[in-house]
Design an enzyme around this catalytic site. Structure first.
Site, PDB file in Angstrom:
ATOM      1  N   LYS A 139       1.352  41.635 -10.127  1.00 53.81           N
ATOM      2  CA  LYS A 139       0.555  40.431 -10.389  1.00 53.81           C
ATOM      3  C   LYS A 139       1.329  39.514 -11.330  1.00 53.81           C
ATOM      4  O   LYS A 139       1.480  39.806 -12.508  1.00 53.81           O
ATOM      5  CB  LYS A 139      -0.799  40.759 -11.026  1.00 53.81           C
ATOM      6  N   GLY A 146      -3.354  35.528  -9.369  1.00 57.28           N
ATOM      7  CA  GLY A 146      -4.713  35.331  -9.873  1.00 57.28           C
ATOM      8  C   GLY A 146      -4.804  35.629 -11.353  1.00 57.28           C
ATOM      9  O   GLY A 146      -3.795  35.731 -12.047  1.00 57.28           O
ATOM     10  N   GLY A 171      -5.751  37.548 -14.921  1.00 53.60           N
ATOM     11  CA  GLY A 171      -5.597  38.894 -15.485  1.00 53.60           C
ATOM     12  C   GLY A 171      -6.888  39.679 -15.460  1.00 53.60           C
ATOM     13  O   GLY A 171      -6.901  40.864 -15.107  1.00 53.60           O
ATOM     14  N   GLY A 229      -5.656  41.402 -12.263  1.00 55.19           N
ATOM     15  CA  GLY A 229      -4.953  42.314 -13.171  1.00 55.19           C
ATOM     16  C   GLY A 229      -5.792  43.537 -13.485  1.00 55.19           C
ATOM     17  O   GLY A 229      -5.325  44.680 -13.412  1.00 55.19           O
ATOM     18  N   GLU A 254       6.270  45.962 -22.599  1.00 54.63           N
ATOM     19  CA  GLU A 254       7.183  45.057 -23.324  1.00 54.63           C
ATOM     20  C   GLU A 254       6.304  43.972 -23.921  1.00 54.63           C
ATOM     21  O   GLU A 254       5.773  43.142 -23.202  1.00 54.63           O
ATOM     22  CB  GLU A 254       8.186  44.411 -22.358  1.00 54.63           C
ATOM     23  N   CYS A 286       9.621  36.089 -26.321  1.00 53.49           N
ATOM     24  CA  CYS A 286       9.239  37.240 -27.139  1.00 53.49           C
ATOM     25  C   CYS A 286      10.365  37.624 -28.098  1.00 53.49           C
ATOM     26  O   CYS A 286      10.122  38.303 -29.084  1.00 53.49           O
ATOM     27  CB  CYS A 286       8.893  38.402 -26.226  1.00 53.49           C
ATOM     28  N   GLU A 338       3.055  36.024 -33.835  1.00 57.11           N
ATOM     29  CA  GLU A 338       3.857  35.348 -32.820  1.00 57.11           C
ATOM     30  C   GLU A 338       3.230  33.998 -32.473  1.00 57.11           C
ATOM     31  O   GLU A 338       2.054  33.916 -32.153  1.00 57.11           O
ATOM     32  CB  GLU A 338       3.914  36.231 -31.574  1.00 57.11           C
TER      33      GLU A 338
HETATM   34  P1  NAP Z   1      -0.784  37.852 -21.640  1.00 58.59           P
HETATM   35  O1  NAP Z   1      -1.992  37.045 -21.850  1.00 58.59           O
HETATM   36  O2  NAP Z   1      -0.703  39.177 -22.274  1.00 58.59           O
HETATM   37  O3  NAP Z   1      -0.623  37.959 -20.070  1.00 58.59           O
HETATM   38  C1  NAP Z   1       0.376  38.688 -19.452  1.00 58.59           C
HETATM   39  C2  NAP Z   1      -0.069  39.064 -18.066  1.00 58.59           C
HETATM   40  O4  NAP Z   1      -1.187  39.956 -18.156  1.00 58.59           O
HETATM   41  C3  NAP Z   1      -0.543  37.886 -17.222  1.00 58.59           C
HETATM   42  O5  NAP Z   1      -0.171  38.108 -15.879  1.00 58.59           O
HETATM   43  C4  NAP Z   1      -2.047  37.945 -17.405  1.00 58.59           C
HETATM   44  O6  NAP Z   1      -2.755  37.283 -16.390  1.00 58.59           O
HETATM   45  C5  NAP Z   1      -2.265  39.441 -17.405  1.00 58.59           C
HETATM   46  N1  NAP Z   1      -3.524  39.872 -18.025  1.00 58.59           N
HETATM   47  C6  NAP Z   1      -4.252  39.242 -18.978  1.00 58.59           C
HETATM   48  N2  NAP Z   1      -5.365  39.947 -19.272  1.00 58.59           N
HETATM   49  C7  NAP Z   1      -5.353  41.052 -18.493  1.00 58.59           C
HETATM   50  C8  NAP Z   1      -6.245  42.151 -18.317  1.00 58.59           C
HETATM   51  N3  NAP Z   1      -7.379  42.261 -19.018  1.00 58.59           N
HETATM   52  N4  NAP Z   1      -5.923  43.119 -17.428  1.00 58.59           N
HETATM   53  C9  NAP Z   1      -4.789  43.029 -16.707  1.00 58.59           C
HETATM   54  N5  NAP Z   1      -3.916  41.990 -16.804  1.00 58.59           N
HETATM   55  C10 NAP Z   1      -4.195  41.020 -17.692  1.00 58.59           C
HETATM   56  O7  NAP Z   1       0.540  37.118 -22.097  1.00 58.59           O
HETATM   57  P2  NAP Z   1       1.041  35.666 -21.687  1.00 58.59           P
HETATM   58  O8  NAP Z   1       0.164  34.707 -22.407  1.00 58.59           O
HETATM   59  O9  NAP Z   1       1.165  35.534 -20.228  1.00 58.59           O
HETATM   60  O10 NAP Z   1       2.535  35.698 -22.261  1.00 58.59           O
HETATM   61  C11 NAP Z   1       2.838  35.499 -23.602  1.00 58.59           C
HETATM   62  C12 NAP Z   1       3.003  36.834 -24.323  1.00 58.59           C
HETATM   63  O11 NAP Z   1       3.875  37.705 -23.615  1.00 58.59           O
HETATM   64  C13 NAP Z   1       3.623  36.686 -25.673  1.00 58.59           C
HETATM   65  O12 NAP Z   1       2.878  37.379 -26.629  1.00 58.59           O
HETATM   66  C14 NAP Z   1       5.029  37.284 -25.546  1.00 58.59           C
HETATM   67  O13 NAP Z   1       5.543  37.841 -26.686  1.00 58.59           O
HETATM   68  C15 NAP Z   1       4.853  38.273 -24.490  1.00 58.59           C
HETATM   69  N6  NAP Z   1       6.111  38.470 -23.761  1.00 58.59           N
HETATM   70  C16 NAP Z   1       6.827  39.607 -23.980  1.00 58.59           C
HETATM   71  C17 NAP Z   1       8.024  39.822 -23.336  1.00 58.59           C
HETATM   72  C18 NAP Z   1       8.823  41.087 -23.555  1.00 58.59           C
HETATM   73  O14 NAP Z   1       9.752  41.350 -22.805  1.00 58.59           O
HETATM   74  N7  NAP Z   1       8.520  41.899 -24.516  1.00 58.59           N
HETATM   75  C19 NAP Z   1       8.486  38.884 -22.422  1.00 58.59           C
HETATM   76  C20 NAP Z   1       7.733  37.744 -22.212  1.00 58.59           C
HETATM   77  C21 NAP Z   1       6.539  37.560 -22.885  1.00 58.59           C
HETATM   78  P3  NAP Z   1      -3.109  35.696 -16.473  1.00 58.59           P
HETATM   79  O15 NAP Z   1      -2.563  35.168 -17.729  1.00 58.59           O
HETATM   80  O16 NAP Z   1      -2.484  35.105 -15.280  1.00 58.59           O
HETATM   81  O17 NAP Z   1      -4.601  35.593 -16.435  1.00 58.59           O
END
Ligand code: NAP
Ligand code: MG
Length: 496
Positions: A183, A213, A215, A219, A257, A291, A391
């Protein structure tokens, strides 16, 4: 009109993208979500708003495909990965522009994403050929230890670096004989869906499936599906903890990650001009939405005033502008929510008593008024402030002064995260002694964001579990099976 602006105008999208399931784009019964250009606000296309039914179909397709895919030879899978790398390379220019339009990242930097992704597929195409189990003679027999694939892998990725994420997840999982339901993030699915069109002609059906779609809908259905065998997630710490909890309850192997708040430590012996450039690169690249951003900068007292004067001047000359303009270095954040979040952190920093040295404002870019373009922003702060501990995911840093190397290492480590760290010095002893004491999965000496193919990537502390990008990822997608072969049954009556 420059060539990239021309390319931007030439890109066309499908009016709608269904979910990519079993080698076909399937209509999505539960509807579609607008794919928005974050700079202009233009609705460029629509992506499926996948739900539990779509996830059920995708997991089923991946389960059926696993039966055959898991029996392919390592040479065959290696060849498939090379084909994916070649397809990415042939379509690189177009896919870079698609990510530029879909995520608002500057076109200048997107080639880096695609080079990492292409190299990642080639790396695992080779690594799998050397991923042997072990074997040894035992009395009257042989012990064989082999690495079996896990099955159907559920992979969830964020929006900031779409193709890097796709490659980090797909390449090791495919190499080891697993099948996938991924996803992507709803704000950045278009390049992944365009990749699906290429994969359709490369991989057997059902081996890779994409359900787009939200999360909380697609998700959530994916991580709770009974017929998945691995969870792999990149994203925020909060959602990461939820995925980890689900993995714990279900006893599924998991790779996480998560976020970071990386220190960048500047020693007094550096070439100041170069250090200023590297620090600026370290907090402005990816629009600060990384990140591994170098977001806490520790500058030695002896050079502090001169360094800071130049760092502030450099911030003013970073070109903030249209993402499709090749001279742009900082462009729009991904969406309004992130824009407001970053501006909120800037206000909070002022309230906490951090001193704003430069930036701090949203900039209006002509023809891109919808976007949240945030100026490179520098605060003088202390390490215990929230602005230094949480962050932000924008081009915002806190700077701190240091004198004593043991104290700066302690402060650098005094944070919940541990994903990356930077050090700048010409003194090898300082560099190595500091690197050895930093609690971070990646340490970059004298060149920030120094991603090297095959270097294991992942976090200490709250930044996650497991490693990707390097050979260790093969272990994350396999389980060892020990087969003890005895040439003969024991003699009759041996049990007494
Ligand atoms: P996020 O809100 O955690 O979302 C990541 C993914 O998880 C998206 O596809 C999101 O879907 C999905 N998701 C959200 N809630 C979920 C749930 N309850 N169950 C299953 N899936 C769910 O993060 P983001 O806002 O996209 O990205 C920013 C964050 O990612 C930052 O904190 C950054 O540090 C971290 N990041 C880490 C790395 C690394 O390699 N460590 C790399 C890049 C980013 P939707 O958003 O599409 O609804
Ligand atoms: Mg978008």
């Amino acid at each position: 009109m420059n060539t990239t602006t021309k390319l931007a105008k030439e890109i066309s999208f499908d009016a709608q993208y269904g979910n990519y399931i079993n080698g076909e784009f399937a209509n999505c019964e539960s509807g579609y979500i607008d794919a928005v250009n974050p700079a202009t606000g233009e609705v460029m296309s629509q992506i499926a708003r996948g739900n539990k039914d779509d996830i059920d179909r995708a997991v089923e397709a991946a389960g059926v495909a696993f039966e055959t895919w898991s029996t392919t030879t390592i040479e065959e899978r290696s060849a498939y990965l090379h084909k994916i790398a070649n397809a990415l390379e042939e379509n690189k220019e177009r896919l870079c522009m698609i990510d530029c339009l879909d995520t608002g990242r500057p076109i200048y930097e997107l080639a880096v994403d695609y080079n990492i992704a292409i190299n990642q597929f080639r790396y695992f195409a080779s690594a799998i050929l050397t991923y042997e189990g072990t074997s040894r003679a035992i009395p009257d027999g042989q012990l064989i230890v082999q690495k079996d694939p896990l099955g159907v892998c559920a992979q969830i990725i964020p929006w900031n670096v779409p193709m890097i994420m796709v490659s980090f997840k797909l390449a090791p999982a495919l190499a080891t004989g697993n099948t996938i339901v991924m996803k992507p993030a709803e704000d950045a699915s278009l390049s992944t869906l365009e990749l699906a069109k290429l994969l359709k002609d490369i991989l057997p059906k059902g081996v890779v499936n994409f359900v787009t779609g939200y999360g909380v809908e697609a998700g959530d259905a994916l991580i709770n599906h009974p017929n998945i065998h691995k969870l792999s997630f990149t994203g925020s710490e909060g959602v990461g903890r939820l995925i980890g909890k689900t993995a714990g309850e279900r006893l599924l192997p998991v790779t996480l990650e998560l976020g970071g708040k990386s220190p960048h430590i500047i020693f007094p012996d550096v070439d100041i001009e170069r250090a200023v450039e590297n620090v600026t690169f370290g907090y402005c690249f990816y629009n600060g939405q990384s990140c591994v951003l170098g977001s806490r900068v520790f500058v030695h007292d002896a050079i502090y005033d001169e360094f800071m004067g130049k760092l502030v001047e450099r911030a003013k000359t970073v070109k903030v502008g249209d993402p499709t303009d090749p001279s742009t270095r900082v462009s729009t954040l991904i969406n309004e929510k992130q824009g407001k979040r970053v501006l909120g952190y800037i206000e909070m920093a002022k309230e906490e008593g951090a001193k704003l040295l430069v930036g701090g404002n949203r900039v209006t870019v002509p023809n891109n008024e919808h976007g949240y373009f945030i100026e490179p922003t520098i605060f003088e702060a202390t390490n215990d402030m929230r602005i230094s501990q949480e962050e932000i995911f924008g081009p915002v840093i806190t700077v701190m002064r240091w004198n004593d190397v043991d104290t700066v290492i302690k402060e650098a480590n005094d944070v919940g995260f541990g994903l990356a760290a930077g050090i700048m010095t010409n003194n090898l002893e300082n560099a190595m002694k500091t690197a050895n004491k930093l609690q971070a999965g990646s340490v970059w000496i004298n060149q920030y964001f120094s991603f090297q193919t095959g270097a294991p990537f992942g976090g200490f502390k709250n930044s996650g579990l497991g490693r990707e990008y390097g050979k260790e990822a093969l272990d994350e997608y396999t389980q060892a099976k020990s087969i003890a072969v005895n040439f003969n049954p024991p003699p009759a009556g041996f049990f007494g």
